[in-house]
Design an enzyme around this catalytic site. Structure first.
Site, PDB file in Angstrom:
ATOM      1  N   TYR A 177       0.860  -1.204   0.000  1.00 25.84           N
ATOM      2  CA  TYR A 177       0.000   0.000   0.000  1.00 25.84           C
ATOM      3  C   TYR A 177       0.890   1.246   0.000  1.00 25.84           C
ATOM      4  CZ  TYR A 177      -3.376   3.529   1.573  1.00 25.84           C
ATOM      5  OH  TYR A 177      -4.155   4.665   1.683  1.00 25.84           O
ATOM      6  N   THR A 214     -13.403   5.638   7.166  1.00 27.17           N
ATOM      7  CA  THR A 214     -14.063   5.020   5.999  1.00 27.17           C
ATOM      8  C   THR A 214     -13.848   3.504   6.030  1.00 27.17           C
ATOM      9  OG1 THR A 214     -12.138   5.017   4.547  1.00 27.17           O
ATOM     10  CG2 THR A 214     -13.468   7.038   4.572  1.00 27.17           C
TER      11      THR A 214
END
Ligand SMILES: NC(=O)c1ccc[n+]([C@@H]2O[C@H](COP(=O)([O-])OP(=O)(O)OC[C@H]3O[C@@H](n4cnc5c(N)ncnc54)[C@H](O)[C@@H]3O)[C@@H](O)[C@H]2O)c1
Length: 304
Positions: A177, A214
């Site tokens: 990531y 989120t």
């Protein structure tokens, strides 16, 4: 205590927001639509699309919101999306490269790329390259078109493994990531130099949304997820707050004609030192072109 920034209305301008069906992307699409923009959500979430578009129209009182399917984990799908967009014969003033996945288990995109690198970075690399002509046509001096690419503070701990970009030798979901978010910063700076060298009326900046509550965290360690659930309201930004830096980069007059910035909380911040390495930027761009069969137009333009 968060004061919402105020931006000038943006009628007659068109934006594409990737991953606009959820989280920060949804909030970005909503705020751009509120400013009067025609917003096209590029997403792979077909099942949600209709409901999202309906909600956005209701919340913003703007009818110019639509969804076009685009799976950033497939080069074919990205090309089909661009074709569909170009068939509409409308201009493109803003591209927000927002979609992303985080810490997914080791797996590959349709084209065989490691998923973080392939989707978060290469997907947006290809999308941006294929839409550059539209952005150039829509921009003009004094009212440039804009590319906003969403990175993350995680890029500060990222390492670009040029010899093993797909992590086949040693895979870590966090490392993968971080690498993808680092690559997006290097890409933006190189893109900005290309645009400036060509005298294009287009700018490119990076937006770092901060830590935002989120579903991006769905693959992280359950303990972290638990903390998010319990303390998210206090320790994390809301998606609306997280979206402001992208919206700022997309529309603020303060950034007219200005690109190559790393923006956090609507201010310029320094990114990781290695992101300013022009040789590395060039190397990554050239490699990305080879991987995705995109012609390398920067080779002749950017020698310095
Ligand atoms: N949430 C945070 O704390 C945080 C922090 C820093 C950066 N970011 C970045 O913000 C961006 C948005 O993340 P978020 O927090 O809103 O996460 P999210 O999971 O809520 O939204 C991600 C979006 O990307 C879309 N997406 C995923 N795979 C896709 C694919 N193959 N094709 C097209 N779209 C796809 C999803 O459908 C979704 O709409 C990401 O780039 C993320 O890296 C988030």
């Amino acid at each position: 205590g968060f004061a919402e920034p105020v931006f000038p209305p943006q009628p007659d301008r068109v934006a594409i927001v990737t991953g606009g069906t959820d989280g920060i992307g949804y909030a970005t699409a909503k705020q751009l639509a509120r400013l009067g923009m025609h917003v096209i959500i590029a997403g792979n979430n077909d099942s949600k699309a209709q409901d999202v578009v309906r909600r956005l129209k209701e919340e913003t009182l703007n009818d110019k919101v639509e969804f076009l399917y685009c799976d950033l984990a497939s080069l074919t799908s990205i090309r089909q999306f661009v074709q569909k967009f170009k068939k509409k014969k409308i201009p493109l003033h803003v591209l927000v490269n927002n979609a992303g996945v985080m810490m997914v288990p080791q797996r590959k995109t349709r084209d065989g790329f490691e998923e973080h690198f392939g989707l978060n970075y290469l997907g947006h690399f290809v999308l941006t390259n294929l839409l550059l002509d539209s952005l150039r046509e829509a921009g003009r001096p004094g009212r440039t078109a804009r590319v906003v690419t969403v990175s993350s503070a995680t890029h500060y701990v990222g390492e670009l493994r040029m010899r093993d970009l797909h992590g086949s030798r040693c895979y870590s979901p966090h490392g993968a990531y971080a690498q993808s978010k680092l690559a997006l910063v290097l890409f933006t700076y190189h893109l900005q130099r290309l645009l400036a060298a060509q005298g294009s009326p287009v700018t490119a900046n990076v937006a770092d949304p901060g830590v935002v509550d989120t579903d991006l965290y769905r693959h992280v360690f359950w303990g972290t997820r638990l903390i998010q659930k319990m303390l998210g309201w206090w320790a994390f930004k809301t998606p609306d707050e997280g979206a402001w830096t992208s919206v700022y980069a997309a529309v603020t007059p303060d950034l007219e004609g200005i690109g190559g910035r790393y923006l956090y909380n609507e201010k310029e911040t320094k990114s990781l030192t290695v992101t300013y390495d022009r040789d590395l930027q060039r190397q990554l761009w050239a490699t990305s072109c080879q991987m995705t069969s995109i012609p390398d137009v920067t080779q002749d333009t950017l020698l310095g």
